[in-house]
Enzyme design. Sequence first.
Site, PDB file in Angstrom:
ATOM      1  CB  ILE A  18      -0.951  -0.013   1.212  1.00 42.04           C
ATOM      2  CG1 ILE A  18      -2.006  -1.117   1.035  1.00 42.04           C
ATOM      3  CG2 ILE A  18      -1.623   1.341   1.401  1.00 42.04           C
ATOM      4  CD1 ILE A  18      -2.835  -1.385   2.267  1.00 42.04           C
ATOM      5  CG  ASP A  37      10.381   0.268   3.453  1.00 40.74           C
ATOM      6  OD1 ASP A  37       9.166   0.294   3.169  1.00 40.74           O
ATOM      7  OD2 ASP A  37      11.002  -0.780   3.695  1.00 40.74           O
ATOM      8  CB  SER A 145      -6.500  -3.019   9.953  1.00 37.81           C
ATOM      9  OG  SER A 145      -6.978  -4.316   9.643  1.00 37.81           O
ATOM     10  CE1 TYR A 158      -1.882  -4.972  11.724  1.00 40.33           C
ATOM     11  CE2 TYR A 158      -4.098  -5.822  11.363  1.00 40.33           C
ATOM     12  CZ  TYR A 158      -3.027  -5.058  10.943  1.00 40.33           C
ATOM     13  OH  TYR A 158      -3.102  -4.378   9.750  1.00 40.33           O
ATOM     14  CE  LYS A 162      -2.576  -1.439  11.658  1.00 32.99           C
ATOM     15  NZ  LYS A 162      -1.882  -0.306  11.023  1.00 32.99           N
ATOM     16  CB  ILE A 191      -5.287  -4.768   0.305  1.00 30.80           C
ATOM     17  CG1 ILE A 191      -6.343  -3.875   0.983  1.00 30.80           C
ATOM     18  CG2 ILE A 191      -4.719  -4.078  -0.924  1.00 30.80           C
ATOM     19  CD1 ILE A 191      -7.551  -3.538   0.125  1.00 30.80           C
ATOM     20  CB  THR A 193      -0.129  -6.229  -0.302  1.00 35.89           C
ATOM     21  OG1 THR A 193      -0.275  -7.265   0.685  1.00 35.89           O
ATOM     22  CG2 THR A 193      -1.025  -5.051   0.061  1.00 35.89           C
TER      23      THR A 193
END
Length: 259
Positions: A18, A37, A145, A158, A162, A191, A193
Amino acid sequence: MNRFENKIIIITGAAGGIGASTTRRIVSEGGKVVIADYSREKADQFAAELSNSGADVRPVYFSATELKSCKELITFTMKEYGQIDVLVNNVGGTNPRRDTNIETLDMDYFDEAFHLNLSCTMYLSQLVIPIMSTQGGGNIVNVASISGITADSNGTLYGASKAGVINLTKYIATQTGKKNIRCNAVAPGLILTPAALNNLNEEVRKIFLGQCATPYLGEPQDVAATIAFLASEDARYITGQTIVVDGGLTIHNPTINLV
């Protein structure tokens, strides 16, 4: 369309998935992007590719689990460009082997998971707000998310972190709105990815597709388009909101066709 002409945008986790799609979208609309990154090699390669196409970008190493790295990212951006107009808090993730259900999850992983998904977002936002305020305004877009809205059989840390991002978005928007700073979030569903394609087999993808209201699963560019919208003046009267980008996965109960 040059919605980001003369704008400086920081995107974390910008070298893949993303983040990379968002970077491509924003530079295509005239923005200058700091590609932050954890993989400096990927960031350098991505920046070289975009630079060869005429984009104005800067790669930089960034570790979301280190507060020191957050501060260094902001310092780097100000040194390179002298301003920050948009912050996209995209980086995040979890370790599925340690982040399981509430009974079996590894509590020693708590700090790392929350730092990666929530503390980093909070600290970077804290650092850019005074800069944006001095400049007369700015935008923050957080990548949350659907796991922060709904629940699953695993990924407890997670999901909880989120959910924190979603509520943090409201707090930032409330506390900085009069400084002409907007803050919104996107909550992607499944998604496609590179990571999802590598880790989710065809059977799992079919299950998700069967529960989506759309006849297709999402691509990274679908989320990127939403982020770009929220970061632009087209969304000037939208703040504190979380836009769900999941093809309608979470709008209904599990359904079957009885006809």
